[in-house]
Design a protein around this motif. Structure first.
Motif, mmCIF file in Angstrom:
data_model
loop_
_atom_site.group_PDB
_atom_site.id
_atom_site.type_symbol
_atom_site.label_atom_id
_atom_site.label_comp_id
_atom_site.label_asym_id
_atom_site.label_seq_id
_atom_site.Cartn_x
_atom_site.Cartn_y
_atom_site.Cartn_z
ATOM 1 N N ARG A 171 0.836 -1.204 0.000
ATOM 2 C CA ARG A 171 0.000 0.000 0.000
ATOM 3 C C ARG A 171 0.873 1.256 0.000
ATOM 4 N NH1 ARG A 171 -5.782 -0.471 1.069
ATOM 5 N NH2 ARG A 171 -6.217 -2.654 0.591
ATOM 6 N N GLU A 172 0.415 2.252 -0.732
ATOM 7 C CA GLU A 172 1.085 3.548 -0.746
ATOM 8 C C GLU A 172 0.272 4.549 0.075
ATOM 9 O OE1 GLU A 172 1.505 4.590 -4.841
ATOM 10 O OE2 GLU A 172 3.049 3.082 -5.225
ATOM 11 N N ALA A 173 0.831 5.718 0.287
ATOM 12 C CA ALA A 173 0.102 6.765 0.999
ATOM 13 C C ALA A 173 -1.167 7.105 0.222
ATOM 14 C CB ALA A 173 0.969 8.003 1.150
ATOM 15 N N LEU A 174 -2.193 7.505 0.949
ATOM 16 C CA LEU A 174 -3.477 7.827 0.333
ATOM 17 C C LEU A 174 -3.344 9.032 -0.609
ATOM 18 C CD1 LEU A 174 -5.683 7.145 3.439
ATOM 19 C CD2 LEU A 174 -6.033 6.108 1.205
ATOM 20 N N PRO A 175 -4.256 9.175 -1.581
ATOM 21 C CA PRO A 175 -4.174 10.251 -2.571
ATOM 22 C C PRO A 175 -4.028 11.639 -1.949
ATOM 23 C CG PRO A 175 -5.859 8.684 -3.220
ATOM 24 C CD PRO A 175 -5.411 8.284 -1.835
ATOM 25 N N GLY A 176 -3.067 12.380 -2.469
ATOM 26 C CA GLY A 176 -2.852 13.747 -2.028
ATOM 27 C C GLY A 176 -1.907 13.908 -0.857
ATOM 28 N N VAL A 177 -1.628 12.837 -0.119
ATOM 29 C CA VAL A 177 -0.797 12.936 1.077
ATOM 30 C C VAL A 177 0.623 13.387 0.734
ATOM 31 C CG1 VAL A 177 0.313 11.645 2.940
ATOM 32 C CG2 VAL A 177 -2.114 11.300 2.457
ATOM 33 N N MET A 178 1.242 12.732 -0.236
ATOM 34 C CA MET A 178 2.611 13.087 -0.602
ATOM 35 C C MET A 178 2.679 14.526 -1.094
ATOM 36 S SD MET A 178 4.269 10.433 0.211
ATOM 37 C CE MET A 178 5.851 10.984 -0.418
ATOM 38 N N GLU A 179 1.689 14.920 -1.886
ATOM 39 C CA GLU A 179 1.659 16.287 -2.413
ATOM 40 C C GLU A 179 1.498 17.312 -1.284
ATOM 41 O OE1 GLU A 179 0.584 13.536 -5.698
ATOM 42 O OE2 GLU A 179 -0.002 13.727 -3.587
ATOM 43 N N TYR A 180 0.690 16.984 -0.297
ATOM 44 C CA TYR A 180 0.486 17.904 0.831
ATOM 45 C C TYR A 180 1.745 18.013 1.690
ATOM 46 C CZ TYR A 180 -4.356 19.470 0.725
ATOM 47 O OH TYR A 180 -5.516 20.132 0.423
ATOM 48 N N LEU A 181 2.412 16.914 1.925
ATOM 49 C CA LEU A 181 3.644 16.950 2.705
ATOM 50 C C LEU A 181 4.689 17.809 2.011
ATOM 51 C CD1 LEU A 181 3.903 13.210 3.814
ATOM 52 C CD2 LEU A 181 3.504 15.177 5.311
ATOM 53 N N GLU A 182 4.827 17.632 0.715
ATOM 54 C CA GLU A 182 5.822 18.397 -0.037
ATOM 55 C C GLU A 182 5.418 19.870 -0.120
ATOM 56 O OE1 GLU A 182 9.349 19.116 -1.677
ATOM 57 O OE2 GLU A 182 8.696 17.197 -0.808
ATOM 58 N N ALA A 183 4.130 20.126 -0.321
ATOM 59 C CA ALA A 183 3.654 21.508 -0.384
ATOM 60 C C ALA A 183 3.872 22.219 0.949
ATOM 61 C CB ALA A 183 2.176 21.538 -0.761
ATOM 62 N N ALA A 184 3.580 21.520 2.043
ATOM 63 C CA ALA A 184 3.777 22.102 3.370
ATOM 64 C C ALA A 184 5.251 22.438 3.590
ATOM 65 C CB ALA A 184 3.286 21.139 4.448
ATOM 66 N N LYS A 185 6.102 21.570 3.152
ATOM 67 C CA LYS A 185 7.550 21.804 3.276
ATOM 68 C C LYS A 185 7.966 23.018 2.460
ATOM 69 C CE LYS A 185 11.991 19.536 2.348
ATOM 70 N NZ LYS A 185 12.632 18.295 1.810
ATOM 71 N N GLN A 186 7.478 23.104 1.234
ATOM 72 C CA GLN A 186 7.832 24.220 0.356
ATOM 73 C C GLN A 186 7.297 25.551 0.884
ATOM 74 O OE1 GLN A 186 9.929 24.024 -2.246
ATOM 75 N NE2 GLN A 186 10.170 21.857 -1.765
ATOM 76 N N LEU A 187 6.153 25.502 1.559
ATOM 77 C CA LEU A 187 5.549 26.710 2.114
ATOM 78 C C LEU A 187 6.162 27.115 3.454
ATOM 79 C CD1 LEU A 187 1.806 25.949 1.303
ATOM 80 C CD2 LEU A 187 3.195 27.780 0.292
ATOM 81 N N GLY A 188 7.059 26.300 3.947
ATOM 82 C CA GLY A 188 7.708 26.600 5.212
ATOM 83 C C GLY A 188 6.858 26.324 6.433
ATOM 84 N N LEU A 189 5.848 25.467 6.274
ATOM 85 C CA LEU A 189 4.984 25.120 7.401
ATOM 86 C C LEU A 189 5.623 24.041 8.264
ATOM 87 C CD1 LEU A 189 1.533 24.858 5.579
ATOM 88 C CD2 LEU A 189 2.531 26.856 6.693
ATOM 89 N N LYS A 190 5.329 24.068 9.534
ATOM 90 C CA LYS A 190 5.760 22.983 10.415
ATOM 91 C C LYS A 190 4.800 21.813 10.211
ATOM 92 C CE LYS A 190 7.882 25.950 13.902
ATOM 93 N NZ LYS A 190 9.238 25.377 13.725
ATOM 94 N N ILE A 191 5.337 20.605 10.284
ATOM 95 C CA ILE A 191 4.535 19.414 10.011
ATOM 96 C C ILE A 191 4.588 18.464 11.200
ATOM 97 C CG2 ILE A 191 4.135 17.481 8.438
ATOM 98 C CD1 ILE A 191 5.720 19.026 6.308
ATOM 99 N N GLY A 192 3.400 18.121 11.722
ATOM 100 C CA GLY A 192 3.320 17.221 12.858
ATOM 101 C C GLY A 192 2.396 16.048 12.594
#
Length: 220
Positions: free
Chosen positions: A85-106
């Motif tokens: 199984r892979e990550a659910l749809p959109g998860v990888m994109e959100y993680l990368e987008a959050a990183k690019q936007l400089g958001l903290k991720i928890g």
């Protein structure tokens, strides 16, 4: 201003919940019983001791079973189902987008750290998370808000500066009660449940880009 995003794990990042339900359904059917999705769905997002699937099966068939054998069978089938199984749809994109936007991720999960860390390592996403809070860190898991409160405190942000992503009713209640903007993405197991406490509901994270979501919340 949005400064952080906090993800639930089971059913939000990885579809462990549908796998687990399918495993239990297979075992139940072998014994001439059935586990209604409404019954199973009520325990999603909270502590594993909330519902004893083995006890419920014994009640359905009216006799005791070898729990060790069933537990091993359950584990074997689950591992086979989840391994590719892979990550659910959109998860990888959100993680990368959050990183690019400089958001903290928890990450805030009612599961154990051992469980969560194993799977996020298998998915290759552990490096995205600055803070991971699990059942090991609190006395009471979701729907109690403590997990989310600890997560945002760890990230150094306020609840109202954060967006939570949840798939379960219990998780959504916890996030809202902690004061986070709450996005629910029900999965195949939880989509039958009634969600009452949330700010935005999506079919998947792939439905809306993170920046657009942030824009919606900052306009409120």
């Amino acid at each position: 201003m949005i400064k952080a995003v906090v993800f639930d794990f089971d059913g939000t990042i990885l579809d462990t919940e549908s796998c687990e339900y399918n495993v239990l359904q297979k075992i139940y059917k072998e014994h001439g019983a059935e586990l209604p999705i409404e019954v199973w769905g009520e325990c999603i997002g909270t502590h594993s001791t909330y519902f004893d699937a083995h006890e419920y099966l014994e009640e359905q068939i009216g006799k005791k079973l070898d729990r060790d054998t069933i537990k091993q069978q359950r584990l074997d089938i689950f591992q086979e189902l989840i391994k590719d199984r892979e990550a659910l749809p959109g998860v990888m994109e959100y993680l990368e987008a959050a990183k690019q936007l400089g958001l903290k991720i928890g990450l805030a999960s009612s599961s154990s750290y051992k469980w969560v860390s194993k799977h996020i390592k298998n998915l290759g996403i552990e490096h995205y998370f600055e803070c991971i809070k699990t059942s090991d860190d609190v006395e009471t898991v979701k729907p109690d808000p403590t997990l989310f409160l600890k997560a945002v405190e760890c990230l150094g942000v306020k609840p109202e500066e954060s967006i939570a992503f949840e798939d379960s009713v219990n998780g959504a209640k916890a996030a809202k009660r902690a004061g986070l903007h709450t996005v629910v993405i029900p999965n195949l197991v939880t989509q039958h449940l009634t969600f009452e406490e949330y700010d935005l509901k999506l079919e998947s994270l792939a439905e809306l880009e993170l920046q657009e979501m942030i824009n919606q919340f900052t306009k409120q």
